[in-house]
Design a protein around this motif. Structure first.
Motif, mmCIF file in Angstrom:
data_model
loop_
_atom_site.group_PDB
_atom_site.id
_atom_site.type_symbol
_atom_site.label_atom_id
_atom_site.label_comp_id
_atom_site.label_asym_id
_atom_site.label_seq_id
_atom_site.Cartn_x
_atom_site.Cartn_y
_atom_site.Cartn_z
ATOM 1 N N UNK A 96 -24.155 24.549 11.814
ATOM 2 C CA UNK A 96 -24.500 23.230 11.299
ATOM 3 C C UNK A 96 -24.059 22.933 9.979
ATOM 4 N N UNK A 97 -24.357 24.106 9.115
ATOM 5 C CA UNK A 97 -23.939 24.039 7.732
ATOM 6 C C UNK A 97 -22.331 24.079 7.770
ATOM 7 N N UNK A 98 -21.686 24.670 8.565
ATOM 8 C CA UNK A 98 -20.204 24.422 8.428
ATOM 9 C C UNK A 98 -19.550 23.129 8.977
ATOM 10 N N UNK A 99 -20.280 22.377 9.902
ATOM 11 C CA UNK A 99 -19.877 21.111 10.272
ATOM 12 C C UNK A 99 -20.106 20.165 9.211
ATOM 13 N N UNK A 100 -21.292 20.152 8.459
ATOM 14 C CA UNK A 100 -21.376 19.607 7.216
ATOM 15 C C UNK A 100 -20.295 19.680 6.254
ATOM 16 N N UNK A 101 -20.078 20.841 5.947
ATOM 17 C CA UNK A 101 -19.043 21.342 4.730
ATOM 18 C C UNK A 101 -17.800 20.702 4.900
ATOM 19 N N UNK A 102 -17.369 20.787 6.493
ATOM 20 C CA UNK A 102 -16.043 19.983 6.823
ATOM 21 C C UNK A 102 -16.055 18.714 6.418
ATOM 22 N N UNK A 103 -17.158 18.139 6.663
ATOM 23 C CA UNK A 103 -17.264 16.537 6.526
ATOM 24 C C UNK A 103 -17.218 16.361 4.628
ATOM 25 N N UNK A 104 -18.065 17.057 4.004
ATOM 26 C CA UNK A 104 -17.814 17.059 2.565
ATOM 27 C C UNK A 104 -16.728 17.245 2.042
ATOM 28 N N UNK A 105 -15.500 18.175 2.614
ATOM 29 C CA UNK A 105 -14.520 18.457 2.144
ATOM 30 C C UNK A 105 -13.615 17.273 2.130
#
Length: 262
Positions: A96-105
């Protein structure tokens, strides 16, 4: 009356008798002293070895991870929701954190890419901006689709740190802009690259694995073109000429628009 002296033969026998009595005791004493000395030499050698191992770690704290054989893992945040089951496999906090970090990037790197395309003073910097725009437009769509299918909440604005990076890039001018853009964005990609690899290795979720696989290709492309500017701060990374073409989107992905996800 005169005192009688022992005969020479008797004196010699007495001396020999004393020698025979003292001989074994002296030998035993010599051997014991040797063993004690040997023991102290061994103890001293072990102590010296221990000091040699401890002193570098004590005096140089930065060397502790290497001395302990520990590796620094990529940073990620645990949302405290544990492992959730989905139709695509288990969904962990790391996923979940990875999917959020892709969005943030995408939320901060697409604007950074547009700045580079508009204000870069060299063809390589402008080309790097194009790569950021195209690559993160695709990854952003993929992260949104993945989050929707897996029930993951997503951010809608960059973090304060990311916003600060954007302001730093926006405030630079001329050749200084090229350098600040390339160095700030390259450093961010270097950190996230380790997280992409970690997720790709550990995830058991098919959708997250697919996103991580594509992110690995896109992020590596961005690292390459940023180093190709020659001003990214990476040693022995000369400018590329001509700039490489952006990574084409995978089949089924619509072409990006600069108006998306603003």
């Amino acid at each position: 009356m005169r005192r009688m002296r022992p005969a020479p033969a008797i004196t010699a026998r007495l001396a020999g008798f004393r020698g025979r009595r003292a001989g074994p005791e002296a030998a035993v004493g010599g051997a014991g002293a040797g063993r004690v000395l040997g023991t102290w030499l061994v103890v001293g050698a072990l102590a010296a070895t221990l000091v040699a191992l401890i002193v570098p770690v004590t005096l140089f704290p930065a060397a502790r991870p290497a001395a302990a054989g520990a590796a620094v893992a990529p940073a990620w945040s645990d949302d405290g929701q544990g492992v959730r089951e989905s139709a695509y496999g288990p969904l962990t906090a790391l996923d979940r954190d990875f999917v959020r970090k892709v969005r943030l990037a995408g939320l901060w790197e697409q604007p950074a890419g547009r700045l580079a395309r508009e204000r870069g003073t060299t063809a390589t910097v402008r080309a790097a901006g194009e790569h950021l725009i195209g690559g993160h437009a695709e990854l952003d769509r993929r992260s949104v689709d993945t989050a929707r299918m897996l029930g993951i909440s997503l951010p809608d604005r960059p973090t304060d740190q990311q916003q600060g990076w954007l302001e730093q890039i926006r405030a630079a001018q001329g050749a200084d802009f090229d350098r600040v853009f390339a160095q700030v964005v390259r450093a961010a990609h270097g950190k996230v690259f380790g997280l992409v690899a970690l997720v790709r290795d550990r995830t058991g979720n098919a959708l997250v694995r697919e996103l991580a696989t594509r992110a690995n290709t896109v992020v590596l492309d961005h690292i390459t073109v940023l180093e190709g500017t020659g001003v990214s701060g990476v040693a022995n990374a000369p400018a590329q000429s001509p700039p490489p073409d952006p990574v084409p989107p995978l089949a089924g992905m619509p072409p990006h628009s600069d108006q998306e996800m603003k």
